[in-house]
Write a protein that holds these residues in place. Structure first.
Motif, PDB file in Angstrom:
ATOM      1  N   ALA B  71     -27.673   8.822 -29.424  1.00 49.37           N
ATOM      2  CA  ALA B  71     -26.595   8.263 -29.960  1.00 49.37           C
ATOM      3  C   ALA B  71     -25.888   9.036 -31.087  1.00 49.37           C
ATOM      4  O   ALA B  71     -24.735   9.416 -31.065  1.00 49.37           O
ATOM      5  CB  ALA B  71     -26.898   6.942 -30.573  1.00 49.37           C
ATOM      6  N   THR B  72     -26.780   9.661 -32.058  1.00 40.71           N
ATOM      7  CA  THR B  72     -26.227  10.384 -32.919  1.00 40.71           C
ATOM      8  C   THR B  72     -25.859  11.968 -32.229  1.00 40.71           C
ATOM      9  O   THR B  72     -24.783  12.445 -32.710  1.00 40.71           O
ATOM     10  CB  THR B  72     -27.434  10.969 -33.981  1.00 40.71           C
ATOM     11  OG1 THR B  72     -28.361  10.983 -33.358  1.00 40.71           O
ATOM     12  CG2 THR B  72     -27.612   9.784 -34.846  1.00 40.71           C
ATOM     13  N   LEU B 130     -21.749   4.526 -30.156  1.00 39.17           N
ATOM     14  CA  LEU B 130     -21.866   3.567 -31.445  1.00 39.17           C
ATOM     15  C   LEU B 130     -22.620   2.209 -30.639  1.00 39.17           C
ATOM     16  O   LEU B 130     -23.660   1.698 -31.630  1.00 39.17           O
ATOM     17  CB  LEU B 130     -20.527   3.171 -31.804  1.00 39.17           C
ATOM     18  CG  LEU B 130     -20.343   2.301 -32.781  1.00 39.17           C
ATOM     19  CD1 LEU B 130     -20.924   2.898 -34.174  1.00 39.17           C
ATOM     20  CD2 LEU B 130     -18.927   1.733 -33.136  1.00 39.17           C
ATOM     21  N   ILE B 131     -22.601   1.905 -29.411  1.00 36.23           N
ATOM     22  CA  ILE B 131     -23.016   0.770 -28.860  1.00 36.23           C
ATOM     23  C   ILE B 131     -24.526   1.069 -28.748  1.00 36.23           C
ATOM     24  O   ILE B 131     -25.389   0.313 -29.211  1.00 36.23           O
ATOM     25  CB  ILE B 131     -22.433   0.329 -27.460  1.00 36.23           C
ATOM     26  CG1 ILE B 131     -20.942  -0.081 -27.679  1.00 36.23           C
ATOM     27  CG2 ILE B 131     -23.191  -0.635 -26.926  1.00 36.23           C
ATOM     28  CD1 ILE B 131     -20.319  -0.087 -26.257  1.00 36.23           C
ATOM     29  N   LEU B 133     -25.898   3.259 -30.535  1.00 37.54           N
ATOM     30  CA  LEU B 133     -26.658   3.434 -31.942  1.00 37.54           C
ATOM     31  C   LEU B 133     -27.136   2.049 -32.489  1.00 37.54           C
ATOM     32  O   LEU B 133     -28.135   1.836 -33.134  1.00 37.54           O
ATOM     33  CB  LEU B 133     -25.493   4.004 -32.696  1.00 37.54           C
ATOM     34  CG  LEU B 133     -25.988   4.291 -34.360  1.00 37.54           C
ATOM     35  CD1 LEU B 133     -27.153   5.196 -34.441  1.00 37.54           C
ATOM     36  CD2 LEU B 133     -24.777   4.856 -35.218  1.00 37.54           C
ATOM     37  N   VAL B 134     -26.149   1.241 -32.456  1.00 41.45           N
ATOM     38  CA  VAL B 134     -26.570  -0.125 -32.712  1.00 41.45           C
ATOM     39  C   VAL B 134     -27.778  -0.822 -32.109  1.00 41.45           C
ATOM     40  O   VAL B 134     -28.639  -1.543 -32.776  1.00 41.45           O
ATOM     41  CB  VAL B 134     -25.200  -1.325 -32.610  1.00 41.45           C
ATOM     42  CG1 VAL B 134     -25.343  -2.678 -32.983  1.00 41.45           C
ATOM     43  CG2 VAL B 134     -24.125  -0.746 -33.360  1.00 41.45           C
ATOM     44  N   LEU B 135     -27.660  -0.634 -30.746  1.00 41.51           N
ATOM     45  CA  LEU B 135     -28.887  -1.237 -30.086  1.00 41.51           C
ATOM     46  C   LEU B 135     -30.085  -0.625 -30.687  1.00 41.51           C
ATOM     47  O   LEU B 135     -31.201  -1.276 -30.910  1.00 41.51           O
ATOM     48  CB  LEU B 135     -28.739  -0.927 -28.444  1.00 41.51           C
ATOM     49  CG  LEU B 135     -27.643  -1.676 -27.872  1.00 41.51           C
ATOM     50  CD1 LEU B 135     -27.527  -1.472 -26.477  1.00 41.51           C
ATOM     51  CD2 LEU B 135     -28.178  -3.053 -27.928  1.00 41.51           C
ATOM     52  N   LEU B 137     -30.783   0.803 -33.696  1.00 37.88           N
ATOM     53  CA  LEU B 137     -31.091   0.524 -34.845  1.00 37.88           C
ATOM     54  C   LEU B 137     -31.758  -0.931 -34.842  1.00 37.88           C
ATOM     55  O   LEU B 137     -32.799  -1.143 -35.786  1.00 37.88           O
ATOM     56  CB  LEU B 137     -29.875   0.622 -35.884  1.00 37.88           C
ATOM     57  CG  LEU B 137     -29.352   1.823 -35.960  1.00 37.88           C
ATOM     58  CD1 LEU B 137     -27.965   1.709 -36.915  1.00 37.88           C
ATOM     59  CD2 LEU B 137     -30.188   2.640 -36.572  1.00 37.88           C
ATOM     60  N   ARG B 138     -31.424  -1.914 -34.036  1.00 40.87           N
ATOM     61  CA  ARG B 138     -31.899  -3.109 -33.966  1.00 40.87           C
ATOM     62  C   ARG B 138     -33.193  -3.136 -33.328  1.00 40.87           C
ATOM     63  O   ARG B 138     -34.178  -3.824 -33.619  1.00 40.87           O
ATOM     64  CB  ARG B 138     -31.151  -4.101 -33.111  1.00 40.87           C
ATOM     65  CG  ARG B 138     -29.765  -4.518 -33.760  1.00 40.87           C
ATOM     66  CD  ARG B 138     -28.948  -5.451 -32.778  1.00 40.87           C
ATOM     67  NE  ARG B 138     -29.704  -6.530 -32.280  1.00 40.87           N
ATOM     68  CZ  ARG B 138     -29.312  -7.516 -31.594  1.00 40.87           C
ATOM     69  NH1 ARG B 138     -28.147  -7.458 -31.366  1.00 40.87           N
ATOM     70  NH2 ARG B 138     -29.977  -8.700 -31.330  1.00 40.87           N
ATOM     71  N   TRP B 144     -36.412   1.045 -44.220  1.00 44.14           N
ATOM     72  CA  TRP B 144     -35.139   1.484 -44.518  1.00 44.14           C
ATOM     73  C   TRP B 144     -35.243   1.658 -46.008  1.00 44.14           C
ATOM     74  O   TRP B 144     -35.482   0.863 -46.914  1.00 44.14           O
ATOM     75  CB  TRP B 144     -33.954   0.643 -44.118  1.00 44.14           C
ATOM     76  CG  TRP B 144     -33.559   0.648 -42.667  1.00 44.14           C
ATOM     77  CD1 TRP B 144     -33.876   0.049 -41.710  1.00 44.14           C
ATOM     78  CD2 TRP B 144     -33.040   1.885 -41.967  1.00 44.14           C
ATOM     79  NE1 TRP B 144     -33.532   0.497 -40.398  1.00 44.14           N
ATOM     80  CE2 TRP B 144     -32.878   1.638 -40.776  1.00 44.14           C
ATOM     81  CE3 TRP B 144     -32.347   3.008 -42.684  1.00 44.14           C
ATOM     82  CZ2 TRP B 144     -32.134   2.677 -39.916  1.00 44.14           C
ATOM     83  CZ3 TRP B 144     -31.776   3.894 -41.858  1.00 44.14           C
ATOM     84  CH2 TRP B 144     -31.686   3.774 -40.360  1.00 44.14           C
TER      85      TRP B 144
END
Lengths: 265, 271
Positions: B71-72, B130-131, B133-135, B137-138, B144
Motif C-alpha cells: 500500500a505504501t 488507500l483501501i 492501507l486501511v485493510l 492497518l486493521r 502503535w
C-alpha cells in the motif's frame, strides 16, 4: 501478396529507427527480469515445485515473459494505439479507400513490428538472463520449431484481440476506456502478474482457457515442455482462438465499413 | 525568485484544471479509465494474495505486513505519477518541437511539462492503495506509538517526493537522450515493484544499491520496518527510516539541478 510483404518490411525498418527507445526498453525489461527473479526465487524457495515448475522453470518463465512482452504486444502495440487513433480521428476513411484489405494491412504492420522487437527486445533480456541464471532451453530442433510456431501464433492471437479493441471505436467514440480494460484483462490472464500455473482452483482453470493464456503462458510452456496436454494440443489451443478472433475481426470490419460516413471533401 | 515559487501552486492548479476539464469531455470513457486504472493496480496486490494461497510468509513478512508494504509503495508512486508522471512526455515534445511553446509562456516550463496532459484517472492507483492501507492497518498487530504513526504519515509524503524526483530526473535525462522515456520506467515502476516486497529477499547488493545509489528503500521499506519494529538489514540502525524526509530533500535538490541543466542544454529542433 507483395504489397503486404512490403508493408511488413517497412514496419520492421520503422521500428529499427527508434534505437535509444529500443535500448532503454530492453534495459527496463532486464531490470524487471531481475526483480521478478528475486521474487520468484523466494516464492519457489518457500514452496518448491509450485505449479509443477521447478526453480529453473520459474526463472526461465521470467526471462521469456520479459522477452515476449513487447513482441507479442500484451500491453497494446501499433494496432491498438494507431489504428484506434485513426478510427477516432476519422482518418480510417483513407485506409478504407485503399485497394488493400484493412485487416491484412494492419496485420502486416504488426508482424513487421513484432519481428523487429522479437530480435532485439526479446533477445537482449533473454541473453542477460541466461548469462546470470541457469535457464532451460529447448533441446531438439523439433522443440525449437514448436517454440517458433507457438510464438508466431501468440502474436496472431494478440493481434486479433488488439484489432477488435481498436475497431470498438466505431461504436464508442473514445476507445481509450476499452484499451484500458483490455490492458487489465491481458495483464492478468496472460501470466504477466504470476504464471497461470500458480493460479489456484477454478480461477486457474478459467485463466488457462482464455485467449490471453495463448499469448504468453502457452508459448512459454511450449518452450519449457510443460503443457499439460502436450505441445500439439497447446498449438491447437492457440489456433482455435486465432480462428475465433480473426472471424470476429473480419465480421467487425465489414460491419464497421458499412457504418463509415465520409464527411466533407 | 520567491514570488515565482509562491505563484507556482496556483499556476499548476490552473493547468491541471484545464486538463481535467478536457478529460471530462468523454465522461463514460473517463469513468471506465478510472475504474480500470484501479483494477489494473489491484492486480499487483492480487499477485501477492495469490502467492499467499501457497505460502504463509514471504521473506519473513505476513500477508498483512506485505499489504502495508504494498500500500505504501503503490500510494507513493501513485501520488508522484499523478502530479509529475506526465513529465516523461518531454522527450516527445522536444522531438516534435512543441516544447518551444512552453518556453515563451509566462509560466515556468517545469510546471507546464509536469502538468502536461494531467490525467485525473491516475488517482485510481493512490485510491486503491488507500483501501489496501486501511485493510492492512486493521489486520496488523502493531504496538502503535506516536512516533510510529508520525513516521508512517511522513513517509507517505517523503516517499511520494522521492518518486516524483525520480520522474523529474528521468525527464531531465531526455534532454540529453531523446526517446529514452522507457528508461525511467525501470526506476519508477521498477522501483515500485521492488519496494512492494521486503527488499532483503533480493540480496545484499540490491539493498545497498537502493539505499545508497537510488535511495528508493527510503520510500517505504525502512519506514515500514520502523513501524513494524523489525530490524534493518546490513546492520543498519533500526531508526534509519527516520531519515526519509532528509533523503527526499536531497532528491529534490538533485532533480532541480538536473532539470535546470537540461533546460540550459536545450536547443530547439528549429524546423
Amino acid at each position: 501478396m507483395g504489397v503486404y510483404w512490403a508493408i511488413a518490411v517497412r514496419s520492421f525498418r520503422r521500428f529499427s529507427t527508434y534505437r535509444i527507445a529500443t535500448v532503454s526498453g530492453a534495459f527496463t525489461n532486464t531490470v524487471f527480469g531481475f526483480i521478478l527473479c528475486g521474487i520468484y526465487l523466494t516464492l519457489w524457495h518457500e514452496r518448491p515445485g509450485l505449479g509443477g515448475y521447478d526453480v529453473s522453470d520459474a526463472l526461465t518463465f521470467v526471462w521469456l515473459q520479459q522477452g515476449l512482452l513487447m513482441p507479442v504486444g500484451i500491453w497494446g502495440a501499433t494496432t491498438t494505439g494507431e489504428l484506434g487513433e485513426r478510427v477516432r480521428s476519422g482518418e480510417i476513411a483513407v485506409d478504407l479507400y485503399r485497394p488493400t484489405h484493412l485487416l491484412l494491412w494492419w496485420l502486416s504492420v504488426d508482424l513487421g513490428r513484432a519481428a523487429f522487437q522479437l530480435l532485439v527486445r526479446g533477445g537482449a533480456p533473454l541473453l542477460v538472463g541466461a548469462l546470470v541464471f541457469d535457464l532451460k532451453f529447448p533441446s531438439t530442433p523439433l522443440a525449437w520449431l514448436a517454440v517458433a510456431a507457438g510464438v508466431f501464433l501468440a502474436i496472431l492471437v494478440s493481434f486479433g484481440i488488439r484489432y477488435l479493441v481498436a475497431l470498438s471505436g466505431f461504436w464508442i467514440t473514445d476507445t481509450r476506456g476499452t484499451e484500458q480494460l483490455a490492458l487489465v484483462l491481458s495483464t492478468f490472464f496472460s501470466g504477466m502478474v504470476l504464471p497461470l500455473v500458480v493460479f489456484p482452483g477454478w480461477i486457474g482453470e478459467f485463466a488457462r482457457a482464455t485467449p490471453w493464456a495463448a499469448t504468453m503462458q502457452v508459448p512459454i510452456d511450449i518452450w519449457l515442455g510443460r503443457n499439460p496436454g502436450g505441445t500439439g494440443s497447446a498449438l491447437m489451443f492457440q489456433l482455435g482462438w486465432i480462428v475465433v478472433l480473426l472471424l470476429a475481426a473480419q465480421l467487425m470490419t465489414s460491419v464497421a465499413t458499412r457504418k463509415v460516413v465520409i464527411q466533407g471533401g | 525568485m520567491v514570488e515565482r515559487v509562491l505563484r507556482a501552486p496556483s499556476q499548476y492548479w490552473m493547468l491541471i484544471l484545464m486538463w481535467i476539464r478536457s478529460s471530462m469531455a468523454y465522461p463514460t470513457s473517463f469513468v471506465l479509465m478510472l475504474v480500470s486504472s484501479m483494477v489494473l493496480t489491484v492486480m499487483d496486490f492480487v499477485a501477492i494474495a495469490l502467492m499467499f494461497s501457497h505460502i504463509s510468509s514471504f521473506g519473513g513478512f505476513s500477508l498483512a505486513e506485505m499489504a502495508l508494504l504494498y500500500a505504501t509503495a503503490s500510494m507513493t508512486l501513485g501520488i508522484a505519477d499523478l502530479f509529475t508522471g506526465s513529465i516523461e512526455r518531454v522527450g516527445e515534445r522536444i522531438r516534435t518541437g512543441t516544447f518551444d511553446a512552453y518556453l515563451i509562456r509566462p509560466v515556468p516550463a517545469f510546471l507546464q511539462t509536469a502538468a502536461d496532459g494531467f490525467a485525473l484517472r491516475r488517482i485510481g492507483r493512490p485510491l486503491q492503495a488507500l483501501i489496501v492501507l486501511v485493510l492492512a492497518l486493521r489486520r496488523l498487530d502493531v504496538d502503535w506509538t506516536v512516533a510510529r504513526g508520525i513516521m508512517l504519515a511522513v513517509s507517505l509524503v517523503a516517499g511520494s517526493v522521492i518518486f516524483g524526483a525520480i520522474f523529474v530526473l528521468g525527464a531531465a535525462f531526455q534532454f540529453v537522450s531523446l526517446d529514452s522515456a522507457e528508461l525511467a520506467n525501470s526506476f519508477t515502476y521498477g522501483g515500485q515493484t521492488l519496494t512492494q516486497y521486503p527488499l532483503a529477499v533480493f540480496g545484499k547488493e540490491i539493498v545497498r544499491a537502493v539505499t545508497f545509489v537510488v535511495p528508493i528503500a527510503f520510500v517505504n521499506y525502512y519506514p515500514v520496518l520502523f513501524v513494524l519494529g523489525k530490524p534493518a538489514p546490513l546492520g543498519l540502525p533500526s531508526w534509519i527510516g527516520l531519515l526519509s524526509p532528509l533523503v527526499a530533500a536531497v532528491m529534490i535538490a538533485l532533480a532541480s539541478l538536473a532539470w535546470r541543466a537540461g533546460l540550459r542544454r536545450y536547443r530547439s529542433t528549429g524546423s
